[in-house]
Design a protein around this motif. Structure first.
Motif, short mmCIF file in Angstrom:
data_model
loop_
_atom_site.label_atom_id
_atom_site.label_comp_id
_atom_site.label_asym_id
_atom_site.label_seq_id
_atom_site.Cartn_x
_atom_site.Cartn_y
_atom_site.Cartn_z
N GLU A 1 -0.19 14.86 7.70
CA GLU A 1 0.04 15.28 6.32
C GLU A 1 0.56 16.71 6.33
O GLU A 1 0.21 17.51 7.18
N SER B 1 -8.29 12.56 6.18
CA SER B 1 -8.55 11.13 5.99
C SER B 1 -8.54 10.39 7.32
O SER B 1 -8.79 9.18 7.35
N ASP C 1 1.95 -1.66 -4.70
CA ASP C 1 0.60 -1.08 -4.75
C ASP C 1 -0.19 -1.79 -5.83
O ASP C 1 0.36 -2.21 -6.86
N ILE C 2 -1.49 -1.88 -5.59
CA ILE C 2 -2.38 -2.55 -6.54
C ILE C 2 -2.68 -1.65 -7.74
O ILE C 2 -3.09 -2.12 -8.80
N LYS D 1 0.58 -0.96 9.97
CA LYS D 1 0.71 0.49 10.13
C LYS D 1 -0.62 1.19 9.89
O LYS D 1 -0.78 2.37 10.20
N SER D 2 -1.57 0.47 9.31
CA SER D 2 -2.89 1.06 9.11
C SER D 2 -3.54 1.29 10.46
O SER D 2 -3.21 0.62 11.44
N THR D 3 -4.48 2.23 10.51
CA THR D 3 -5.22 2.49 11.75
C THR D 3 -6.38 1.50 11.84
O THR D 3 -7.26 1.50 10.97
N THR E 1 -8.10 1.87 5.52
CA THR E 1 -9.13 1.35 6.45
C THR E 1 -10.27 2.36 6.47
O THR E 1 -10.51 3.03 7.47
N GLY F 1 0.87 -1.19 0.00
CA GLY F 1 0.00 0.00 0.00
C GLY F 1 0.90 1.23 0.00
O GLY F 1 1.56 1.53 0.98
N LEU G 1 2.06 10.22 11.78
CA LEU G 1 2.46 11.37 10.96
C LEU G 1 1.27 12.24 10.60
O LEU G 1 0.14 11.76 10.50
N1 LIG Z 1 -2.95 9.76 5.70
C1 LIG Z 1 -2.45 9.93 6.91
O1 LIG Z 1 -2.04 11.03 7.29
C2 LIG Z 1 -2.37 8.79 7.88
C3 LIG Z 1 -1.58 8.92 9.02
C4 LIG Z 1 -1.52 7.87 9.93
C5 LIG Z 1 -2.22 6.70 9.68
N2 LIG Z 1 -2.98 6.59 8.56
C6 LIG Z 1 -3.65 5.31 8.31
O2 LIG Z 1 -2.84 4.58 7.38
C7 LIG Z 1 -3.65 3.79 6.49
C8 LIG Z 1 -3.35 4.18 5.04
O3 LIG Z 1 -3.74 5.53 4.88
P1 LIG Z 1 -3.31 6.39 3.60
O4 LIG Z 1 -3.78 7.77 3.85
O5 LIG Z 1 -1.88 6.15 3.30
O6 LIG Z 1 -4.21 5.70 2.48
P2 LIG Z 1 -4.15 5.93 0.91
O7 LIG Z 1 -5.52 5.71 0.42
O8 LIG Z 1 -3.43 7.20 0.61
O9 LIG Z 1 -3.19 4.75 0.39
C9 LIG Z 1 -3.52 3.40 0.41
C10 LIG Z 1 -2.85 2.71 -0.77
O10 LIG Z 1 -3.09 1.30 -0.69
C11 LIG Z 1 -3.27 0.83 -2.03
N3 LIG Z 1 -3.95 -0.48 -2.00
C12 LIG Z 1 -5.26 -0.74 -1.83
N4 LIG Z 1 -5.45 -2.08 -1.85
C13 LIG Z 1 -4.25 -2.66 -2.04
C14 LIG Z 1 -3.80 -4.00 -2.15
N5 LIG Z 1 -4.64 -5.03 -2.08
N6 LIG Z 1 -2.48 -4.22 -2.35
C15 LIG Z 1 -1.61 -3.18 -2.45
N7 LIG Z 1 -1.98 -1.89 -2.34
C16 LIG Z 1 -3.28 -1.64 -2.14
C17 LIG Z 1 -4.05 1.92 -2.71
O11 LIG Z 1 -3.96 1.84 -4.11
C18 LIG Z 1 -3.37 3.17 -2.14
O12 LIG Z 1 -2.29 3.58 -2.94
C19 LIG Z 1 -5.08 4.04 6.94
O13 LIG Z 1 -5.45 3.05 7.86
C20 LIG Z 1 -5.01 5.39 7.64
O14 LIG Z 1 -6.03 5.55 8.60
C21 LIG Z 1 -3.07 7.60 7.64
#
Ligand SMILES: NC(=O)c1ccc[n+]([C@@H]2O[C@H](COP(=O)([O-])OP(=O)(O)OC[C@H]3O[C@@H](n4cnc5c(N)ncnc54)[C@H](O)[C@@H]3O)[C@@H](O)[C@H]2O)c1
Ligand SMILES: O=c1ccn([C@@H]2O[C@H](COP(=O)(O)OP(=O)(O)O[C@H]3O[C@H](CO)[C@@H](O)[C@H](O)[C@H]3O)[C@@H](O)[C@H]2O)c(=O)[nH]1
Length: 442
Positions: free
Chosen positions: A153, A260, A30-31, A119-121, A86, A7, A151
């Protein structure tokens, strides 16, 4: 060390790039084939300050690679990070299908000991579910660690390279040692790596985000009350924030929190609580108040125009949910724009980074401007939704000369009331008295 990140979004790309920066060999999976292709061609697919420099350096050094193959990722990494979405499900709970779907696949692909790091929430108990999903298909040894990411954004690279703390939820000494070794270069200043059980780590993330969202929401309620009684929320904020038990940060009132994370995480904790027989009353209020707060400028706008917005044109400064990002997920600007369009108004918008993302959502229903001043041309009034630095010290003469009415509705309290008095601008902000000047109409 050999690291894989599954991801490659805001968290995955920052994690992968910053781990490569300290010499690790990283494969980001990434997918999304198009995204992977762009990254392979050297393009950073998101706007995040300083990321481009590190991205380029680590690609050149062959420490950062991209793939669409989960198998390649699993074969490569000794530690495999899951940075998967998530999102909010229809009922407010966290949708775990991405995390558990990939976990299921990982079980089929393992060929030796790996540490799988979430690392996902995710809600409490997810590490157990990930473990069970992998175990179903694998005969190889592995550990699951919960390592929530904190982190922000706009500051993501800095936050990752110099974290205030790193939380590691693990019940395996072997996995904990590997995590400590990996993160050692990032905590040289003495900030802690806090090791705990997986469930506590998972809850730490939701608790931190929900607490911060509650702090902002409390201040938004104080701001709304200030308007009723003629107090000034900015004075109250400084008066309160200088108490070190309260702290100065995250006390800024505005048109609600977006992004997000806060919106979905508060809802997910509230929903988890319900499922586990606990009613988080405070979070229900936070969700409710924030939803209303996002539209708190609207009654002021409607009252200014005697309830009739049809045919009016609104200049909007700021579309991203906060400055220094192109992310528009749950951005208050979108609620405001949709409400204005619904009432028959037109919108001329400007944002330094987020216009492409907004145009994908609204197409030609709104006009995108080439600069902040271009947005004012032909507009009746100005609405400010995001506190980009460039909006903080504008040329007020240009604002007055371009708008039909010299009126600003400011959702982020950017300007001093005294300055607005002097500039003879009619000015509505959050939790402060309105400045009403006899309006010249051009
Ligand atoms: N954005 C933030 O500031 C932040 C900070 C801390 C925690 N989080 C948490 O981290 C997680 C990710 O958030 P994000 O903002 O990076 O999400 P995002 O949507 O920006 O990125 C997720 C990525 O995963 C990819 N993906 C989806 N299914 C897949 C698969 N089967 N195989 C490979 N890749 C796949 C998507 O194409 C996308 O590029 C969430 O749980 C979020 O709550 C986000
Ligand atoms: O005093 C304040 C501070 C923030 N906000 C708003 O709150 C939202 C979130 O802001 P911020 O926390 O700076 O941005 P995020 O990038 O969403 O970061 C939060 O969400 C991430 C994802 O979980 C966490 O990792 C971070 O620690 C947490 O701060 C934005 O809409 C801001 O405008 C306010 O209204 N007033």
């Amino acid at each position: 060390m050999k690291i894989s990140v599954i991801g490659t979004g805001y968290v995955g790309l920052v994690t992968g790039t910053c781990l490569a920066e300290t010499g690790n060999e990283v494969v980001c999976v990434d997918i999304d084939e198009n995204k992977v292709e762009r990254m392979r061609n050297g393009e950073v697919p998101i706007y995040e300050p300083h990321l481009d420099v590190l991205f380029e350096r680590n690609i050149k050094a062959n420490r950062l690679q991209f793939s669409t193959s989960l198998k390649e990722g699993i074969d490569h990494g000794d530690i495999i990070f899951l940075a998967l979405p998530t999102p909010e499900d229809e009922d407010g709970s966290a949708d775990l299908s991405y995390v558990l779907g990939v976990s299921d696949e990982i079980g089929k692909l393992l060929s030796g000991y790996k540490v799988i790091v979430d690392k996902s929430t995710v809600p409490v108990g997810t590490a157990e579910k990930v473990r069970a999903a992998i175990l179903k298909n694998s005969k190889f040894d592995f550990d699951v660690v919960s390592n929530p990411e904190f982190l922000r954004e706009g500051f993501a690279v800095d936050d990752f390279l110099k974290p205030e703390r790193i939380v590691v939820g693990s019940s395996s000494e072997r996995a904990t040692d590997l995590m400590k070794k990996l993160y050692k270069p990032y905590v040289r200043s003495g900030n802690p790596i806090i090791v705990m059980d997986e469930k506590s780590a998972e809850l730490t993330k939701y608790a931190a985000n929900s607490f911060l969202a509650t702090k902002i929401t409390f201040m938004n309620e104080i701001a709304n009350y200030c308007e009723k009684v003629g107090a000034d929320v900015d004075k109250v904020r400084i008066g309160m924030g200088t108490d070190s038990r309260i702290g100065k940060r995250f006390l800024f009132p505005g048109i609600g929190y977006g992004g997000s994370c806060f919106p979905k995480d508060v809802k997910a904790l509230h929903k988890s609580g319900k499922e586990d027989g606990y009613d988080f009353k405070i979070l229900e209020s936070v969700i409710d108040v924030n939803q209303k707060q996002k539209l708190s400028l609207l009654p002021k706008i409607e009252s200014y125009f005697d309830g009739d917005l049809k045919g009016k044109t609104f200049a909007i400064w700021g579309l991203a949910f906060k400055p220094e990002t192109d992310d528009i997920r749950e951005a208050p600007s979108l609620d405001i724009i949709s409400s204005l369009l619904d009432r028959g108004a037109a919108v001329r918008a400007f944002d330094p980074e987020a216009m492409d993302n907004v145009s994908r959502r609204y197409g030609d229903r709104i006009t995108f401007s080439t600069s902040m001043y271009d947005a004012l041309e032909g507009s009746d009034v100005l609405v400010i939704c995001t506190e980009w630095s460039i909006f903080r010290t504008p040329d007020f003469n240009k604002i007055k000369n371009s708008l039909r009415y010299p009126v600003i509705f400011d959702g982020r309290n950017l300007y001093d009331l005294m300055d607005m008095e002097k500039e003879e601008i009619t000015y509505f902000s959050i939790g402060r008295k309105p400045i009403k000047k006899t309006t010249l109409v051009h």
